[in-house]
Design a protein around this motif. Structure first.
Motif, PDB file in Angstrom:
ATOM      1  N   GLY A 178      45.965  38.194 -19.408  1.00  0.00           N
ATOM      2  CA  GLY A 178      47.343  38.575 -19.674  1.00  0.00           C
ATOM      3  C   GLY A 178      47.596  38.794 -21.159  1.00  0.00           C
ATOM      4  N   GLY A 179      48.805  39.196 -21.487  1.00  0.00           N
ATOM      5  CA  GLY A 179      49.163  39.416 -22.882  1.00  0.00           C
ATOM      6  C   GLY A 179      48.730  40.767 -23.413  1.00  0.00           C
ATOM      7  N   LEU A 180      48.812  40.914 -24.721  1.00  0.00           N
ATOM      8  CA  LEU A 180      48.494  42.189 -25.362  1.00  0.00           C
ATOM      9  C   LEU A 180      47.031  42.571 -25.199  1.00  0.00           C
ATOM     10  CD1 LEU A 180      50.603  41.648 -28.605  1.00  0.00           C
ATOM     11  CD2 LEU A 180      51.034  43.375 -26.846  1.00  0.00           C
ATOM     12  N   GLY A 181      46.143  41.579 -25.207  1.00  0.00           N
ATOM     13  CA  GLY A 181      44.725  41.869 -25.041  1.00  0.00           C
ATOM     14  C   GLY A 181      44.438  42.478 -23.678  1.00  0.00           C
ATOM     15  N   ASP A 182      45.046  41.927 -22.636  1.00  0.00           N
ATOM     16  CA  ASP A 182      44.863  42.446 -21.288  1.00  0.00           C
ATOM     17  C   ASP A 182      45.408  43.864 -21.178  1.00  0.00           C
ATOM     18  OD1 ASP A 182      44.302  42.083 -18.371  1.00  0.00           O
ATOM     19  OD2 ASP A 182      46.480  42.303 -18.245  1.00  0.00           O
ATOM     20  N   LEU A 183      46.563  44.108 -21.807  1.00  0.00           N
ATOM     21  CA  LEU A 183      47.150  45.442 -21.785  1.00  0.00           C
ATOM     22  C   LEU A 183      46.253  46.445 -22.505  1.00  0.00           C
ATOM     23  CD1 LEU A 183      49.757  46.967 -20.889  1.00  0.00           C
ATOM     24  CD2 LEU A 183      50.606  46.591 -23.211  1.00  0.00           C
ATOM     25  N   ALA A 184      45.692  46.031 -23.624  1.00  0.00           N
ATOM     26  CA  ALA A 184      44.805  46.914 -24.378  1.00  0.00           C
ATOM     27  C   ALA A 184      43.560  47.263 -23.577  1.00  0.00           C
ATOM     28  CB  ALA A 184      44.415  46.249 -25.697  1.00  0.00           C
ATOM     29  N   VAL A 185      43.032  46.292 -22.834  1.00  0.00           N
ATOM     30  CA  VAL A 185      41.846  46.547 -22.007  1.00  0.00           C
ATOM     31  C   VAL A 185      42.181  47.495 -20.863  1.00  0.00           C
ATOM     32  CG1 VAL A 185      40.189  45.502 -20.411  1.00  0.00           C
ATOM     33  CG2 VAL A 185      40.689  44.395 -22.584  1.00  0.00           C
ATOM     34  N   ARG A 186      43.295  47.235 -20.167  1.00  0.00           N
ATOM     35  CA  ARG A 186      43.630  48.034 -18.986  1.00  0.00           C
ATOM     36  C   ARG A 186      43.998  49.480 -19.324  1.00  0.00           C
ATOM     37  NH1 ARG A 186      48.009  46.818 -16.624  1.00  0.00           N
ATOM     38  NH2 ARG A 186      48.819  45.100 -17.908  1.00  0.00           N
ATOM     39  N   TYR A 187      44.737  49.667 -20.422  1.00  0.00           N
ATOM     40  CA  TYR A 187      45.163  51.012 -20.782  1.00  0.00           C
ATOM     41  C   TYR A 187      44.292  51.637 -21.871  1.00  0.00           C
ATOM     42  CZ  TYR A 187      49.465  50.666 -18.061  1.00  0.00           C
ATOM     43  OH  TYR A 187      50.367  50.568 -17.034  1.00  0.00           O
ATOM     44  N   GLY A 188      44.052  50.870 -22.931  1.00  0.00           N
ATOM     45  CA  GLY A 188      43.307  51.440 -24.050  1.00  0.00           C
ATOM     46  C   GLY A 188      41.840  51.659 -23.764  1.00  0.00           C
ATOM     47  N   TYR A 189      41.238  50.756 -22.972  1.00  0.00           N
ATOM     48  CA  TYR A 189      39.795  50.865 -22.703  1.00  0.00           C
ATOM     49  C   TYR A 189      39.511  51.533 -21.364  1.00  0.00           C
ATOM     50  CZ  TYR A 189      34.970  49.467 -21.821  1.00  0.00           C
ATOM     51  OH  TYR A 189      33.633  49.467 -21.534  1.00  0.00           O
ATOM     52  N   GLU A 190      40.098  51.015 -20.294  1.00  0.00           N
ATOM     53  CA  GLU A 190      39.776  51.523 -18.962  1.00  0.00           C
ATOM     54  C   GLU A 190      40.392  52.892 -18.689  1.00  0.00           C
ATOM     55  OE1 GLU A 190      41.001  48.496 -16.255  1.00  0.00           O
ATOM     56  OE2 GLU A 190      39.402  47.100 -16.849  1.00  0.00           O
ATOM     57  N   ARG A 191      41.568  53.182 -19.267  1.00  0.00           N
ATOM     58  CA  ARG A 191      42.241  54.458 -19.005  1.00  0.00           C
ATOM     59  C   ARG A 191      42.191  55.396 -20.212  1.00  0.00           C
ATOM     60  NH1 ARG A 191      47.745  52.599 -15.705  1.00  0.00           N
ATOM     61  NH2 ARG A 191      46.750  50.968 -14.431  1.00  0.00           N
ATOM     62  N   PHE A 192      41.535  54.967 -21.268  1.00  0.00           N
ATOM     63  CA  PHE A 192      41.376  55.792 -22.477  1.00  0.00           C
ATOM     64  C   PHE A 192      42.713  56.212 -23.091  1.00  0.00           C
ATOM     65  CE2 PHE A 192      37.699  56.589 -19.719  1.00  0.00           C
ATOM     66  CZ  PHE A 192      36.674  56.148 -20.540  1.00  0.00           C
ATOM     67  N   GLU A 193      43.699  55.307 -23.015  1.00  0.00           N
ATOM     68  CA  GLU A 193      45.001  55.551 -23.638  1.00  0.00           C
ATOM     69  C   GLU A 193      44.956  54.990 -25.061  1.00  0.00           C
ATOM     70  OE1 GLU A 193      47.623  57.136 -22.604  1.00  0.00           O
ATOM     71  OE2 GLU A 193      47.015  57.549 -20.534  1.00  0.00           O
ATOM     72  N   THR A 194      44.486  55.805 -25.991  1.00  0.00           N
ATOM     73  CA  THR A 194      44.309  55.355 -27.371  1.00  0.00           C
ATOM     74  C   THR A 194      45.623  54.921 -28.004  1.00  0.00           C
ATOM     75  OG1 THR A 194      42.477  56.919 -27.595  1.00  0.00           O
ATOM     76  CG2 THR A 194      43.355  55.960 -29.625  1.00  0.00           C
ATOM     77  N   ASN A 195      46.707  55.598 -27.651  1.00  0.00           N
ATOM     78  CA  ASN A 195      48.006  55.247 -28.239  1.00  0.00           C
ATOM     79  C   ASN A 195      48.423  53.829 -27.864  1.00  0.00           C
ATOM     80  OD1 ASN A 195      48.273  56.110 -25.557  1.00  0.00           O
ATOM     81  ND2 ASN A 195      50.433  56.619 -25.832  1.00  0.00           N
ATOM     82  N   VAL A 196      48.116  53.401 -26.631  1.00  0.00           N
ATOM     83  CA  VAL A 196      48.439  52.041 -26.220  1.00  0.00           C
ATOM     84  C   VAL A 196      47.618  51.037 -27.024  1.00  0.00           C
ATOM     85  CG1 VAL A 196      48.472  50.416 -24.296  1.00  0.00           C
ATOM     86  CG2 VAL A 196      49.089  52.802 -23.916  1.00  0.00           C
ATOM     87  N   MET A 197      46.342  51.353 -27.214  1.00  0.00           N
ATOM     88  CA  MET A 197      45.482  50.492 -28.019  1.00  0.00           C
ATOM     89  C   MET A 197      46.026  50.332 -29.435  1.00  0.00           C
ATOM     90  SD  MET A 197      42.502  48.807 -27.987  1.00  0.00           S
ATOM     91  CE  MET A 197      41.395  49.574 -26.806  1.00  0.00           C
ATOM     92  N   LEU A 198      46.467  51.429 -30.037  1.00  0.00           N
ATOM     93  CA  LEU A 198      46.992  51.382 -31.397  1.00  0.00           C
ATOM     94  C   LEU A 198      48.299  50.595 -31.464  1.00  0.00           C
ATOM     95  CD1 LEU A 198      46.312  55.063 -32.545  1.00  0.00           C
ATOM     96  CD2 LEU A 198      45.043  53.005 -33.185  1.00  0.00           C
TER      97      LEU A 198
END
Length: 221
Positions: free
Chosen positions: A172-192
């Motif tokens: 959970g938290g920001l790390g989980d969100l970064a993994v689900r969107y930034g890494y698994e879905r390639f949403e770079t903007n979410v990662m940033l």
């Protein structure tokens, strides 16, 4: 626009989850780490209750836990996490490894803060007949308060990065969100964005901790 709205809503929720994890973990790490730091200080060679065996045993345990990379610790204590909270995923589950990793870290900081207390003040208290418990609660803890607060701040900042790593196993938290969107879905903007939010959290926590430590340092003069 709807997708962007959903993302911002999830970022807000993830930020609250991160604050919850870091807040509870820091509190528990201080509650567990402070007594351990007192034991390390009191039982150290040349200290008030010098005991080589107790000091070495506590020191070895602290050093072992601190030397284990947090990502490995997350996985290694999954059985303990499941036993304590009934699951190995989610925000509450992430708190368990966060506390296990942070408590020994804070214990060392507390020990260092105690060592910085003027020995003359402790000797004066003993000369007036103060017991060990009185020295701890009336001299050691009050005199080392700024260092303990600074140490709690460092611990909280460290836990922010630790909480991000817990996202790898669904913590959970920001790390989980970064993994689900930034890494698994390639949403770079979410990662940033999640990275920027974590940077802001670190800056705010550090500022608040520095102000609190300075306040108590001035009061102790």
């Amino acid at each position: 626009m709807m997708f962007a709205g959903v993302i911002w809503s999830e970022i807000g929720q993830a930020t609250l989850e991160t604050l919850y994890m870091v807040g509870v973990s820091t509190l528990l790490a201080v509650i567990l780490g402070l007594p351990l730091g007192v034991v390390l200080y009191l039982c150290a060679p040349g200290s008030l209750l010098e005991n080589r065996w107790v000091y070495q045993a506590a020191s070895v345990v602290v050093n072992i836990v601190r030397s284990v990379p947090f990502i490995i610790l997350l996985i290694a204590i999954i059985p303990l996490t499941e036993w304590l909270v009934g699951t190995s995923i989610g925000v509450n589950a992430a708190i368990v490894p966060l506390v296990v990793g942070a408590a020994p870290f804070y214990a060392r900081i507390a020990e260092t803060s105690f060592r910085e207390v003027d020995p003359g003040v402790i000797e004066a208290a003993q000369a007036m007949g103060a017991s060990v418990w009185q020295v701890i609660f009336r001299v050691l803890l009050p005199e080392s308060r700024p260092g303990l607060i600074a140490g709690a701040t460092i611990t909280a900042v460290t836990l922010i990065s630790y909480s991000a790593m817990s996202g790898v196993i669904g913590g959970g938290g920001l790390g989980d969100l970064a993994v689900r969107y930034g890494y698994e879905r390639f949403e770079t903007n979410v990662m940033l964005i999640t990275t920027a939010v974590m940077v802001v959290l670190v800056q705010v926590l550090q500022w608040l901790g520095d102000r609190a430590a300075l306040y108590f340092a001035r009061r102790s003069r």
